[in-house]
Design a protein around this motif. Structure first.
Motif, PDB file in Angstrom:
ATOM      1  N   TRP A  66       9.137  35.789  30.893  1.00  0.00           N
ATOM      2  CA  TRP A  66       9.174  34.933  29.695  1.00  0.00           C
ATOM      3  C   TRP A  66       8.165  35.406  28.658  1.00  0.00           C
ATOM      4  O   TRP A  66       8.452  35.445  27.467  1.00  0.00           O
ATOM      5  N   GLY A 109       7.743  22.798  33.464  1.00  0.00           N
ATOM      6  CA  GLY A 109       9.179  23.000  33.599  1.00  0.00           C
ATOM      7  C   GLY A 109       9.606  22.973  35.056  1.00  0.00           C
ATOM      8  O   GLY A 109      10.640  22.392  35.405  1.00  0.00           O
ATOM      9  N   ASN A 149      12.075  20.184  36.897  1.00  0.00           N
ATOM     10  CA  ASN A 149      13.266  20.536  37.659  1.00  0.00           C
ATOM     11  C   ASN A 149      13.534  19.539  38.782  1.00  0.00           C
ATOM     12  O   ASN A 149      14.662  19.419  39.270  1.00  0.00           O
ATOM     13  N   THR A 205      18.449  21.963  34.978  1.00  0.00           N
ATOM     14  CA  THR A 205      17.615  23.075  34.519  1.00  0.00           C
ATOM     15  C   THR A 205      17.521  23.097  33.000  1.00  0.00           C
ATOM     16  O   THR A 205      16.461  23.380  32.429  1.00  0.00           O
ATOM     17  N   ASP A 259      14.149  22.995  30.618  1.00  0.00           N
ATOM     18  CA  ASP A 259      13.904  24.018  29.603  1.00  0.00           C
ATOM     19  C   ASP A 259      13.608  23.377  28.255  1.00  0.00           C
ATOM     20  O   ASP A 259      12.736  23.844  27.503  1.00  0.00           O
ATOM     21  N   LYS A 274       9.947  21.924  28.372  1.00  0.00           N
ATOM     22  CA  LYS A 274       8.882  22.931  28.255  1.00  0.00           C
ATOM     23  C   LYS A 274       8.933  23.603  26.885  1.00  0.00           C
ATOM     24  O   LYS A 274       7.891  23.964  26.328  1.00  0.00           O
ATOM     25  N   GLY A 275      10.147  23.753  26.324  1.00  0.00           N
ATOM     26  CA  GLY A 275      10.265  24.347  24.997  1.00  0.00           C
ATOM     27  C   GLY A 275       9.655  23.472  23.923  1.00  0.00           C
ATOM     28  O   GLY A 275       8.908  23.946  23.062  1.00  0.00           O
ATOM     29  N   ILE A 306      13.392  31.232  25.410  1.00  0.00           N
ATOM     30  CA  ILE A 306      13.899  30.572  26.617  1.00  0.00           C
ATOM     31  C   ILE A 306      15.349  30.967  26.889  1.00  0.00           C
ATOM     32  O   ILE A 306      15.728  31.252  28.032  1.00  0.00           O
ATOM     33  N   ARG A 312      16.676  33.007  30.148  1.00  0.00           N
ATOM     34  CA  ARG A 312      17.773  32.594  31.018  1.00  0.00           C
ATOM     35  C   ARG A 312      18.856  33.673  31.073  1.00  0.00           C
ATOM     36  O   ARG A 312      19.422  33.959  32.134  1.00  0.00           O
TER      37      ARG A 312
END
Length: 319
Positions: free
Chosen positions: A53, A76, A80, A86, A90, A93-94, A111, A115
């Motif tokens: 990342w 993140g 989960n 998921t 995301d 956390k974004g 992100i 992925r």
């Protein structure tokens, strides 16, 4: 509620269809040396993914402090475990990291690319492993799964990197101008990777390595259950199960178990052992998520201080 219901329903189906007492006895009699090694490896895989990342953040010209990235990466993992899938974790956390860096589109571009590179690594490894192992695993569903993953991965890549196709797809959001604008900004940030092929290949390579290490972790877990299962089976099956666990659930719980209970018996493993193996790895997932939440909480004050001192920022284009 749907992820909770799906996980619960699949677990109920699992315990109804297998001898759960035999499975539990196998888990209780496991070799803790192998299990401890498997658990440590499982946790360390997350640092490979975090590194991937960070590479993609750099590729889109985003400057984010290492500690901040790590904090939101681990929150993140914790999210989960919540029934938000998921994608939901995301988003959380974004948004959290975007609040600190001040540039939401680039965060979500990193992100999405993360992925996508992860999925590309899964597909490449599964395809290569199956080419070498197709003689020992002859199952149409496995072939279909790998073929479908390959087609989907290629299709998503074409859409994200083609301005014409992406713009056409975004017309569906014409009634929501702000949403369409944000989606197009996301596309422009993703396209930045076109000039950073090295970063893209690095992230895919890390994804492949992470999948191989995950297969090794499953192999060690199986050894802990006194099962001598060749590593190649886990290299072929693990990517398929990883994709399945991204479906709405609580940390993949239920889907992971069903995946392994279907796949491992194809190579002579009992459903009870397959179920036990998957539950152990679900326990690893839960522990990693809880540790992620703990890490986030313990570094929360330092994260606030860091943000107040440095403020948001972006890197300029890298030559």
């Amino acid at each position: 509620m749907l992820p909770c219901c799906l996980s619960l329903a699949l677990l109920v189906w699992l315990f109804v269809t297998i001898d759960y007492k035999h499975m539990w006895q196998a888990i209780k009699g496991s070799d803790m040396r192998y299990m401890s090694a498997a658990g440590i490896i499982f946790f360390l895989i997350n640092f490979l993914i975090l590194w991937r990342w960070r590479i993609l953040m750099k590729a889109v010209g985003l400057k984010a402090k290492g500690l901040s990235s790590m904090r939101w990466f681990f929150i993140g993992l914790f999210c989960n475990l919540a029934p938000i899938s998921t994608v939901g974790s995301d988003v959380i956390k974004g948004l959290g990291l975007a609040n600190e860096t001040g540039h939401k589109p680039k965060i979500f571009a990193s992100i999405v690319l993360d992925r996508l590179s992860g999925f590309a690594g899964i597909v490449i490894l599964a395809a290569i492993a199956f080419l070498f192992g197709h003689g020992i695993i002859v199952n149409k569903l496995v072939i279909l799964a790998i073929t479908t993953m390959s087609v989907v991965s290629l299709g998503v890549g074409v859409v994200l990197f083609s301005h014409r196709i992406y713009s056409f797809a975004c017309k569906a959001f014409a009634v929501w101008p702000r949403v369409k604008e944000n989606l197009m900004r996301l596309h422009y940030d993703i396209v930045l990777l076109k000039g950073k092929q090295k970063n893209g290949w690095q992230s895919i390579f890390i994804s492949i390595v992470a999948q191989i290490v995950l297969a090794v972790e499953f192999y060690l877990s199986a050894k802990g259950l006194h099962q001598n299962i060749p590593l190649v089976y886990f290299i072929i099956f693990s990517p398929i199960v990883c994709v399945v666990t991204s479906l709405p659930s609580i940390g993949g719980l239920g889907f992971r178990e069903i995946g392994w209970v279907y796949l491992l018996p194809l190579v002579g493993v009992s459903k009870e052992m397959a179920g036990g193996l998957s539950l152990i790895n679900s326990a690893f997932t839960i522990i990693a998520g809880l540790l992620g939440g703990l890490f986030y909480v313990t570094t929360l004050s330092s994260g606030r201080l860091q943000y107040s001192q440095t403020g948001p920022g972006l890197e300029g284009p890298t030559p």
